[in-house]
Design a protein around this motif. Structure first.
Motif, PDB file in Angstrom:
ATOM      1  N   ASP A   1      12.194   7.633  -0.275  1.00 19.80           N
ATOM      2  CA  ASP A   1      11.580   8.482   0.541  1.00 19.80           C
ATOM      3  C   ASP A   1      10.265   9.227  -0.097  1.00 19.80           C
ATOM      4  O   ASP A   1       9.975   8.749  -1.389  1.00 19.80           O
ATOM      5  N   TYR A   2       9.361   9.649   0.630  1.00 17.24           N
ATOM      6  CA  TYR A   2       8.346  10.694   0.020  1.00 17.24           C
ATOM      7  C   TYR A   2       8.737  11.975   0.125  1.00 17.24           C
ATOM      8  O   TYR A   2       8.185  13.038   1.170  1.00 17.24           O
ATOM      9  N   PRO A   3       9.560  12.720  -0.813  1.00 16.46           N
ATOM     10  CA  PRO A   3      10.078  13.945  -0.656  1.00 16.46           C
ATOM     11  C   PRO A   3       9.179  14.937  -0.984  1.00 16.46           C
ATOM     12  O   PRO A   3       8.244  14.627  -1.849  1.00 16.46           O
TER      13      PRO A   3
ATOM     14  N   PHE B   1       0.786  -1.383  -0.064  1.00 18.13           N
ATOM     15  CA  PHE B   1       0.115   0.035  -0.015  1.00 18.13           C
ATOM     16  C   PHE B   1       0.717   1.397  -0.115  1.00 18.13           C
ATOM     17  O   PHE B   1       0.639   2.168   0.935  1.00 18.13           O
ATOM     18  N   CYS B   2       1.911   1.382  -0.938  1.00 15.99           N
ATOM     19  CA  CYS B   2       2.647   2.403  -0.951  1.00 15.99           C
ATOM     20  C   CYS B   2       1.872   3.532  -1.670  1.00 15.99           C
ATOM     21  O   CYS B   2       1.290   3.524  -2.500  1.00 15.99           O
ATOM     22  N   SER B   3       1.623   4.669  -0.764  1.00 15.26           N
ATOM     23  CA  SER B   3       1.017   6.042  -1.357  1.00 15.26           C
ATOM     24  C   SER B   3       1.706   6.952  -1.987  1.00 15.26           C
ATOM     25  O   SER B   3       1.237   7.994  -2.105  1.00 15.26           O
ATOM     26  N   LEU B   4       2.943   6.761  -2.478  1.00 16.78           N
ATOM     27  CA  LEU B   4       3.799   7.717  -2.873  1.00 16.78           C
ATOM     28  C   LEU B   4       3.289   8.256  -3.984  1.00 16.78           C
ATOM     29  O   LEU B   4       3.337   9.453  -3.965  1.00 16.78           O
ATOM     30  N   ALA B   5       2.326   7.779  -5.015  1.00 12.32           N
ATOM     31  CA  ALA B   5       2.032   8.382  -6.146  1.00 12.32           C
ATOM     32  C   ALA B   5       1.092   9.405  -5.738  1.00 12.32           C
ATOM     33  O   ALA B   5       1.198  10.532  -6.471  1.00 12.32           O
TER      34      ALA B   5
ATOM     35  N   ASN C   1      12.321  -1.418   1.743  1.00 13.01           N
ATOM     36  CA  ASN C   1      11.235  -0.671   2.383  1.00 13.01           C
ATOM     37  C   ASN C   1      11.631   1.047   2.435  1.00 13.01           C
ATOM     38  O   ASN C   1      12.537   1.165   1.860  1.00 13.01           O
ATOM     39  N   HIS C   2      10.552   1.726   3.106  1.00 17.30           N
ATOM     40  CA  HIS C   2      10.511   3.138   2.822  1.00 17.30           C
ATOM     41  C   HIS C   2      12.007   3.440   3.593  1.00 17.30           C
ATOM     42  O   HIS C   2      12.303   3.003   4.864  1.00 17.30           O
ATOM     43  N   ASN C   3      12.417   4.795   3.214  1.00 19.66           N
ATOM     44  CA  ASN C   3      13.515   5.491   4.079  1.00 19.66           C
ATOM     45  C   ASN C   3      13.004   6.995   4.213  1.00 19.66           C
ATOM     46  O   ASN C   3      13.317   7.748   3.094  1.00 19.66           O
TER      47      ASN C   3
ATOM     48  N   MET D   1      11.507   4.496  -9.932  1.00 22.27           N
ATOM     49  CA  MET D   1      12.656   4.088  -9.183  1.00 22.27           C
ATOM     50  C   MET D   1      12.145   3.519  -7.907  1.00 22.27           C
ATOM     51  O   MET D   1      12.533   2.516  -7.312  1.00 22.27           O
ATOM     52  N   HIS D   2      11.406   4.186  -7.325  1.00 26.56           N
ATOM     53  CA  HIS D   2      10.840   3.964  -5.871  1.00 26.56           C
ATOM     54  C   HIS D   2      10.370   2.723  -5.781  1.00 26.56           C
ATOM     55  O   HIS D   2      10.480   1.815  -5.231  1.00 26.56           O
ATOM     56  N   GLU D   3       9.106   2.512  -6.942  1.00 27.06           N
ATOM     57  CA  GLU D   3       8.452   1.398  -6.763  1.00 27.06           C
ATOM     58  C   GLU D   3       9.350  -0.123  -7.145  1.00 27.06           C
ATOM     59  O   GLU D   3       9.186  -0.969  -6.563  1.00 27.06           O
TER      60      GLU D   3
ATOM     61  N   GLY E   1      12.214  -0.060  -6.292  1.00 24.02           N
ATOM     62  CA  GLY E   1      13.180  -0.287  -4.881  1.00 24.02           C
ATOM     63  C   GLY E   1      12.494  -1.120  -3.972  1.00 24.02           C
ATOM     64  O   GLY E   1      13.156  -2.234  -3.652  1.00 24.02           O
ATOM     65  N   HIS E   2      11.194  -1.075  -3.957  1.00 23.45           N
ATOM     66  CA  HIS E   2      10.200  -2.009  -3.135  1.00 23.45           C
ATOM     67  C   HIS E   2      10.440  -3.373  -3.739  1.00 23.45           C
ATOM     68  O   HIS E   2      10.511  -4.349  -2.959  1.00 23.45           O
ATOM     69  N   THR E   3      10.365  -3.581  -5.156  1.00 22.42           N
ATOM     70  CA  THR E   3      10.586  -5.047  -5.480  1.00 22.42           C
ATOM     71  C   THR E   3      11.860  -5.382  -5.592  1.00 22.42           C
ATOM     72  O   THR E   3      11.930  -6.833  -5.743  1.00 22.42           O
TER      73      THR E   3
HETATM   74 ZN   LIG Z   1       6.715   3.290  -1.329  1.00 21.55          ZN
END
Ligand SMILES: [Zn+2]
Length: 857
Positions: free
Chosen positions: A515-517, A433-437, A484-486, A474-476, A478-480
């Protein structure tokens, strides 16, 4: 009382051995033929399968060509063996997390025979014991079995047993499918599928390969009287079919070595406890990672025997494909630190591909545009729970059409219910459930609004968008890869460095793409550097080095220790979702947060407040466009309000904050594990909130926009309370939910008081006094505007709630401080000057509230 040593068993021979390469998912593997005539036909079952098509593979399936029903053939040599089960949703209500490519249930199961039945049970993978320790003999004690299905055999032959497959696959036995309704949630709040109707359900596709069998089913749900009709993707709430895939996977057989987890670096992991250890930390937690093996074990840099291949689905818009390929390949820089060349390969799925993206042997970056996006983008992977080996991964990018998305317009009205959905028997899957987008899109829209307001060229807008997409992919990815998040990474550079592209192109804008910058926007447009980081940061390179560097036998422990010893380097700072402070009252370290940037997040936030206030003056002119309604203007305004919310949240966490250092003693860090935020920094945070969030003029710039905030009418969708923008409600929500709900949270106040014992110089009473100054002083001798009336009343009500003797959430130190502050406010109100009736009424109400609380009748 007799002491019982509690040890749970898992078969020692199977633990921490393992696994087969990702050849299962490799692109080049061709499906095996589904008919195998070389083997002798099972004599005893012939009669039962005569009208069936055979799917031979890991498990043999027989589908009746007339009725469509399926039978499962279990070989005798499969009894007692462990297999991995993985479920995926392919099509279903997004709001119940049943949308495409959701990796749902992962578990280990086994099949055993009992009389004329086969028993299917789940295996507990949470414990380990040393087989050489006699305590391991008690391993079966107090470990109840989890039998999820018992099925009578239909017939048998010399090699195995035939059973009906419906109980396994046309059922919720393996995957619960429907979420639990949390207690107290009214039936109208969550869309309810109702009950499974097996008669209307069916098998859609069967695929069987030597190492895995996939069973795709349409599960039909009936709910004759739904209270909640669902969102627009639900055609008819009474009848919903959910397409699910069950994958049965062979335990990988290879020389994959599990790698131990470490608290200083952020991998997804399996938590395993050694029940035969006397260590104070008997943890054998293992990280999720791919099986990479060097082609040339002696080379410092070698290609892997099996690379990690990602396919870009052929539904992806052509103009974005190259950017996605480039983004994915940027991870190779990190794998080179671990000794691998070309570890990640990116391919584009041909339009005439004969494979299905749901085939688990392919890792696919999918692209969808769904009616009710809930996630933006997800990057889940699935693993062997016994070893942590990642077996497959998919990424789905949710395409939000247009910029006037409902999500941003309703920024402050989102339903909280879906976030609390739980599924019986399923582990919470943070990665799913990454809400990054969503966060990133809000940041991107802010950037686009800045560029619009400064008449930037289309090329510059295109560049911003490309950086956004690169970061997202790149973020998603990274999860695969297991990361996990930093949420600590965005603090790497100072404000003076953040727009220095010479530096940011070399090491990145932030320490990690995980991260979610906040989007980087320079107040001085001539100084603008990168908007997003577009390369793996120092932390990412280091994390991959930790997770993937191969070691010779016996050298791993020392090798890992050497790598992890660098964790005290500020560029490698790490803190994940468990430490992040986005929810009020949660966690401790203000450096671990989302939507902020630079080592001076407070100063950076002040700059952003100023930018937002300046943009307010340009909104109406920029988004008043011939031929369209004012809906876009309303969305842009909501986005800017969201920026204030994010910045205020980030700042507020410095008050009562504790910096965390997770290094081990031998690293000789100059910091203690816990260091309270210095008094001056806490005071500065309060001053900033007082100035940009609480001050009487904090929202003056918005007034010019309010008369234009008109959404577009569609049908009869106007709100029952009118569709004008509810400024007082939204801004009070911003002021309170971003800041006061954290500052006055029981956990925050308790931490402020506790940390007074080890260096915190700011007391609860002082903080409440400083808030009083910010919330009351500026207009004590004048009339009070409507924002401030709401804010002052909220503050008084919160303090009243804290001193309520029935309220057990607060310590006495906090209760005393609240009472003291209420009395000061009451005294201050006696000096107030009110010339209009509105202000007189407001202040009389405050005195009434305080008086009733202090001296209840
Ligand atoms: Zn994420």
């Amino acid at each position: 009382m007799k002491k019982v040593l509690m040890v749970l068993i898992i078969s020692p021979g199977l633990l921490l051995t393992a696994a087969r390469a990702q050849d299962k998912k490799g692109a080049a593997v061709a499906p095996t033929p589904t008919t195998d005539t070389a083997k002798k036909k099972p004599a005893g079952i012939t009669d039962k399968i005569k009208s069936s098509r055979k799917y031979d593979g890991l498990f043999t399936l027989y589908q009746d060509t007339v009725t469509g029903t399926v039978q499962l053939y279990v070989k005798k040599n499969q009894l007692g063996k462990e297999y991995i089960y993985q479920s995926f949703s392919i099509n279903g209500p997004n709001q119940l997390f049943l949308n495409q490519s959701m990796h749902r249930q992962t578990l280990v199961f086994k099949i055993e025979k009992a009389f004329d039945k086969l028993e299917f049970s789940r295996v507990n993978t949470r414990f380990w014991y040393d087989p050489n320790n006699p305590v391991s003999k008690t391993a079966t004690v107090d470990k109840p079995e989890a039998v999820f299905l018992v099925e009578k055999t239909v017939s048998e032959d010399a090699d195995g047993y035939l059973i009906s497959a419906d109980g396994l696959f046309i059922s919720e036995k393996l995957d619960p499918v429907k979420p639990l309704f949390p207690p107290g949630i009214p039936p109208t709040a969550i869309f309810n599928l109702g009950n499974l109707n097996p008669a209307k359900s069916r098998y859609t596709a069967l695929r069987s390969f030597p190492s895995n069998s996939d069973i795709v089913v349409d599960l039909a749900y009936d709910n004759p009287a739904p209270y909640n009709n669902g969102t627009t993707d639900i055609t008819d709430a009474r009848y919903v079919r959910v397409r699910m895939q069950h994958s049965l996977i062979e335990m990988p057989k290879n020389d994959f070595q599990p790698r131990r987890d470490d608290p200083r670096v952020g991998y997804f992991s399996q938590m395993v406890t050694d029940q035969t250890s006397i260590s104070p930390v008997p943890y054998k937690d293992i990280i999720h990672r791919w099986y990479l093996k060097k082609k040339d074990p002696n080379a410092a840099l070698s290609e892997p025997v099996e690379p990690i291949i990602y396919w870009i689905e052929n539904t992806t818009p052509v103009e974005y494909r190259q950017a996605i390929v480039d983004a994915g390949l940027k991870w190779n820089e990190a794998f080179e630190k671990a000794g691998f060349k070309n570890a990640v390969q990116m391919k584009i799925m041909p339009d005439d591909a004969d494979w299905d993206p749901a085939d688990i042997r392919y890792n696919v970056i999918r692209w969808v545009s769904s009616a009710q996006p809930t996630y933006g983008a997800i990057g889940p992977s699935f693993v062997n729970p016994k070893t942590g080996q990642i077996i497959g991964a998919d990424i789905t990018i949710e395409w939000f059409s247009g910029s006037a998305t409902p999500i941003l317009d309703e920024l402050f009205k989102s339903a909280a219910t879906t976030g609390t959905l739980q599924f019986a028997g399923m582990e919470p899957q943070h990665e799913a459930f990454c809400s990054l987008a969503n966060e990133l899109k809000s940041q991107l829209l802010t950037g686009m609004t800045v560029l619009d307001a400064t008449n930037a060229s289309p090329a510059e807008l295109g560049e911003m968008h490309k950086q956004f997409l690169t970061y997202l992919v790149m973020h998603e990815m990274g999860h695969t890869l297991g990361l996990n998040h930093n949420m600590k990474a965005s603090q790497m550079l100072s404000p003076a460095e953040i727009n220095n592209t010479e530096l940011t192109h070399q090491i990145g804008l932030i320490g990690s793409v995980m991260d979610y910058p906040a989007i980087n926007i320079a107040a001085d447009r001539s100084k603008q550097g990168d908007y997003y980081t577009t390369k793996a940061g120092p932390y990412d390179l280091w994390a991959i080095e930790y997770g993937y560097t191969p070691f010779n036998e016996g050298e791993e422990a020392a090798g890992l220790k050497k790598i992890i010893a660098r964790s005290t380097d500020p560029k490698l700072a790490f803190g994940n979702d468990g430490d992040d402070m986005r929810a009020p009252g949660k966690a401790m370290d203000p450096h671990v947060n989302i939507n902020e940037l630079t080592s001076d997040a407070i100063g950076y936030a002040e700059e952003r407040f100023k930018i937002v206030n300046q943009l307010m003056g340009k909104l109406v002119q920029k988004y008043t466009k011939d031929g369209q309604s004012y809906a876009e203007l309303r969305t842009r305004y909501g986005t800017l309000l969201g920026q204030r919310f994010s910045m205020a949240s980030a700042i507020s966490r410095y008050v009562g904050g504790i910096y965390i250092d997770r290094s081990f003693p031998e690293q000789k860090s100059t910091n203690k594990p816990y260091t309270p935020v210095p008094l001056a920094t806490q005071k500065r945070a309060i001053d900033m909130m007082n100035k940009y969030i609480f001050a009487p003029d904090a929202f003056d710039a918005d007034a010019q926009v309010f008369p234009y905030l008109q959404p577009q009418r569609r049908g009869f969708t106007q709100s029952n309370s009118g569709d004008d923008f509810k400024a007082t409600e939204n801004i009070l929500y911003l002021q309170t939910s971003s800041t006061l709900s954290h500052l006055l949270h029981g956990a925050t106040l308790q931490r402020i008081t506790n940390s007074r014992l080890y260096g915190n110089q700011y007391s609860v009473a002082s903080m409440m006094g400083d808030l009083q100054k910010g919330i009351f002083n500026a207009d004590i001798t004048t009339n009070v505007n409507v924002y401030r009336q709401d804010l002052q009343t909220y503050y008084v009500r919160q303090l009243v709630s804290i001193i309520d003797p029935k309220n057990q959430q607060f310590e006495d130190v906090s209760k005393a401080a609240a009472l003291y502050t209420l009395k000061k406010i009451k005294t201050q109100l006696t000096t107030a000057v009110s010339t209009n009736d509105e202000t007189k009424a407001h202040r009389a109400n405050l005195v009434f509230l305080i008086q009733n609380a202090i001296e209840p009748k």
